[in-house]
Design a protein around this motif. Structure first.
Motif, PDB file in Angstrom:
ATOM      1  N   THR A  91       0.803  -1.218   0.000  1.00 40.65           N
ATOM      2  CA  THR A  91       0.000   0.000   0.000  1.00 40.65           C
ATOM      3  C   THR A  91       0.840   1.274   0.000  1.00 40.65           C
ATOM      4  OG1 THR A  91      -0.157  -0.095   2.419  1.00 40.65           O
ATOM      5  CG2 THR A  91      -1.920  -1.143   1.168  1.00 40.65           C
ATOM      6  N   SER A  92       2.149   1.136  -0.089  1.00 38.78           N
ATOM      7  CA  SER A  92       2.997   2.336  -0.078  1.00 38.78           C
ATOM      8  C   SER A  92       3.936   2.358  -1.271  1.00 38.78           C
ATOM      9  CB  SER A  92       3.777   2.416   1.236  1.00 38.78           C
ATOM     10  OG  SER A  92       4.582   1.258   1.420  1.00 38.78           O
ATOM     11  N   LEU A  93       4.939   1.498  -1.267  1.00 42.08           N
ATOM     12  CA  LEU A  93       5.971   1.543  -2.294  1.00 42.08           C
ATOM     13  C   LEU A  93       5.610   0.823  -3.588  1.00 42.08           C
ATOM     14  CD1 LEU A  93       9.136   0.890  -0.096  1.00 42.08           C
ATOM     15  CD2 LEU A  93       8.410   3.059  -1.092  1.00 42.08           C
ATOM     16  N   MET A  94       4.789  -0.227  -3.500  1.00 41.66           N
ATOM     17  CA  MET A  94       4.582  -1.082  -4.664  1.00 41.66           C
ATOM     18  C   MET A  94       3.985  -0.346  -5.868  1.00 41.66           C
ATOM     19  SD  MET A  94       5.307  -4.087  -5.738  1.00 41.66           S
ATOM     20  CE  MET A  94       5.506  -5.110  -4.268  1.00 41.66           C
ATOM     21  N   PRO A  95       2.908   0.443  -5.712  1.00 42.18           N
ATOM     22  CA  PRO A  95       2.350   1.101  -6.909  1.00 42.18           C
ATOM     23  C   PRO A  95       3.367   1.982  -7.635  1.00 42.18           C
ATOM     24  CG  PRO A  95       0.793   1.206  -5.095  1.00 42.18           C
ATOM     25  CD  PRO A  95       2.077   0.701  -4.523  1.00 42.18           C
ATOM     26  N   ARG A  96       4.124   2.773  -6.888  1.00 39.34           N
ATOM     27  CA  ARG A  96       5.099   3.663  -7.517  1.00 39.34           C
ATOM     28  C   ARG A  96       6.272   2.883  -8.124  1.00 39.34           C
ATOM     29  NH1 ARG A  96       5.370   9.153  -3.779  1.00 39.34           N
ATOM     30  NH2 ARG A  96       3.122   9.378  -3.492  1.00 39.34           N
ATOM     31  N   THR A  97       6.638   1.782  -7.471  1.00 36.75           N
ATOM     32  CA  THR A  97       7.709   0.940  -8.016  1.00 36.75           C
ATOM     33  C   THR A  97       7.300   0.341  -9.355  1.00 36.75           C
ATOM     34  OG1 THR A  97       8.539   0.403  -5.804  1.00 36.75           O
ATOM     35  CG2 THR A  97       9.147  -1.091  -7.591  1.00 36.75           C
ATOM     36  N   LEU A  98       6.063  -0.132  -9.445  1.00 33.43           N
ATOM     37  CA  LEU A  98       5.588  -0.720 -10.694  1.00 33.43           C
ATOM     38  C   LEU A  98       5.497   0.338 -11.796  1.00 33.43           C
ATOM     39  CD1 LEU A  98       2.818  -3.147  -9.379  1.00 33.43           C
ATOM     40  CD2 LEU A  98       5.214  -3.635  -9.917  1.00 33.43           C
ATOM     41  N   LYS A  99       5.124   1.552 -11.432  1.00 30.51           N
ATOM     42  CA  LYS A  99       5.097   2.642 -12.410  1.00 30.51           C
ATOM     43  C   LYS A  99       6.501   2.929 -12.924  1.00 30.51           C
ATOM     44  CE  LYS A  99       3.573   7.449 -13.001  1.00 30.51           C
ATOM     45  NZ  LYS A  99       2.943   8.620 -12.332  1.00 30.51           N
ATOM     46  N   TYR A 100       7.471   2.923 -12.020  1.00 34.81           N
ATOM     47  CA  TYR A 100       8.870   3.134 -12.382  1.00 34.81           C
ATOM     48  C   TYR A 100       9.352   2.025 -13.319  1.00 34.81           C
ATOM     49  CZ  TYR A 100      13.884   4.065 -11.500  1.00 34.81           C
ATOM     50  OH  TYR A 100      15.226   4.349 -11.621  1.00 34.81           O
ATOM     51  N   LEU A 101       8.998   0.774 -12.998  1.00 35.50           N
ATOM     52  CA  LEU A 101       9.423  -0.358 -13.817  1.00 35.50           C
ATOM     53  C   LEU A 101       8.791  -0.317 -15.210  1.00 35.50           C
ATOM     54  CD1 LEU A 101       9.406  -3.367 -11.329  1.00 35.50           C
ATOM     55  CD2 LEU A 101      11.373  -2.480 -12.595  1.00 35.50           C
ATOM     56  N   ARG A 102       7.565   0.181 -15.305  1.00 32.36           N
ATOM     57  CA  ARG A 102       6.910   0.256 -16.609  1.00 32.36           C
ATOM     58  C   ARG A 102       7.691   1.163 -17.552  1.00 32.36           C
ATOM     59  NH1 ARG A 102       0.657   1.774 -16.716  1.00 32.36           N
ATOM     60  NH2 ARG A 102       1.494   3.824 -16.140  1.00 32.36           N
ATOM     61  N   GLN A 103       8.413   2.121 -16.972  1.00 29.75           N
ATOM     62  CA  GLN A 103       9.218   3.036 -17.785  1.00 29.75           C
ATOM     63  C   GLN A 103      10.616   2.485 -18.060  1.00 29.75           C
ATOM     64  OE1 GLN A 103       9.086   6.445 -15.226  1.00 29.75           O
ATOM     65  NE2 GLN A 103       7.031   7.086 -15.868  1.00 29.75           N
ATOM     66  N   THR A 104      11.212   1.824 -17.064  1.00 30.43           N
ATOM     67  CA  THR A 104      12.605   1.373 -17.198  1.00 30.43           C
ATOM     68  C   THR A 104      12.737  -0.052 -17.726  1.00 30.43           C
ATOM     69  OG1 THR A 104      12.614   0.683 -14.879  1.00 30.43           O
ATOM     70  CG2 THR A 104      13.372   2.916 -15.375  1.00 30.43           C
TER      71      THR A 104
END
Length: 283
Positions: A91-104
């Motif tokens: 509920t904290s880091l995972m959504p933003r991490t997945l967004k980052y991975l979608r770009q990288t």
């Protein structure tokens, strides 16, 4: 999946197909191999001895098949990555991490599995997951696993806004919402109470820090919880008081096999989560 979940129906739900289709596939495999793979026991199924011998090979075949497309990717960032994480990370880091991975790493396909730290460590030890984000265990991990510390969360006393006083008196005089001592994080709170020789008036026991905080917000009691990342939380009318002893910190680790055919995918995920974590403001 039938072996792991003990149910044809459960495997069908997770695969997004009918139970009849699962049963048909099992029958084809049993016919080709000339063995019985499962025996029914009420509403569940149990793997036979033959099935148990085949499972490690079947799992390896699934892993190798998932790497086929990645073999054509020079950077090695193509394929499925099975990720397990505790709820506070989900509920904290995972959504933003997945967004980052979608770009990288746009060709990396994450499969996300929430769970408790105990369950997640069992699953990665059994090679059912590729990487997990969970609480550091109160014992030495298997030498086959690597761990990278993501963050350290101090133990905090949370109280309603109107409640004031010294930590010991607050815990001794108010209903106590206990962090489940069956969990590794809950054991830290129990150790703190034992060290301070505090015996609070127990209101309830639960293993959900977000729910505990909301219960405190409603005035149901006070609690001891780690200072987890509250990235998406709405404002709660509670105070956070550090207990002031790093010995009761909850360490959150990234854990993965030392040797894995998905090493580059794992590294990409760990780097992404670390980068997102480091971008967040303190507190």
């Amino acid at each position: 999946m039938v072996a792991e979940h003990g149910s044809v129906a459960a495997a069908a739900r997770l695969q997004g197909i009918t139970a009849a289709a699962i049963s048909q596939r099992l029958k084809v495999v049993e016919t080709e191999l000339g063995v019985v793979l499962f025996r029914r026991s009420g509403k569940t199924v149990q793997p036979t001895a033959e099935c148990a011998r085949l499972l490690p090979h079947a799992r390896e075949m699934v892993v190798q098949a998932s790497l086929l497309t990645g073999a054509l990717d020079r950077e090695g960032l193509t394929g499925t990555l099975k990720i397990g994480a505790i709820v506070t990370v989900m509920t904290s880091l995972m959504p933003r991490t997945l967004k980052y991975l979608r770009q990288t790493a746009p060709m990396l396909v994450p499969e996300i599995y929430p769970g408790t730290s105990v369950n997640l460590h069992d699953r990665i030890s059994a090679q059912e997951l590729d990487v997990i984000v969970g609480i550091a265990p109160p014992f030495a991990r298997s030498k086959s696993l690597e761990a990278r510390k993501l963050r350290s969360e101090p133990l905090m006393l949370i109280t309603p806004l109107a409640l004031r006083g010294e930590t010991r008196h607050i815990l001794a005089q108010n209903p106590y919402i206990r962090y489940d001592p069956a969990s590794w994080g809950g054991r830290l709170a129990e150790r703190y109470l034992a060290q301070q020789n505090i015996q609070p008036h127990l209101f309830c026991t639960i293993d959900s820090q977000e729910t505990m905080a909301r219960m405190v917000h409603e005035g149901l009691g006070v609690s001891l919880v780690p200072d987890w990342l509250r990235v998406y939380d709405v404002a709660l009318d509670i105070n956070w008081h550090p207990v002031g002893d790093a010995a009761f910190n909850r360490d959150i680790d990234l854990v993965y096999p030392r040797v894995s055919p998905k090493a580059r995918l794992i590294e990409a995920f760990c780097n992404a989560m670390t980068a997102i974590h480091d971008q967040l403001p303190p507190g």
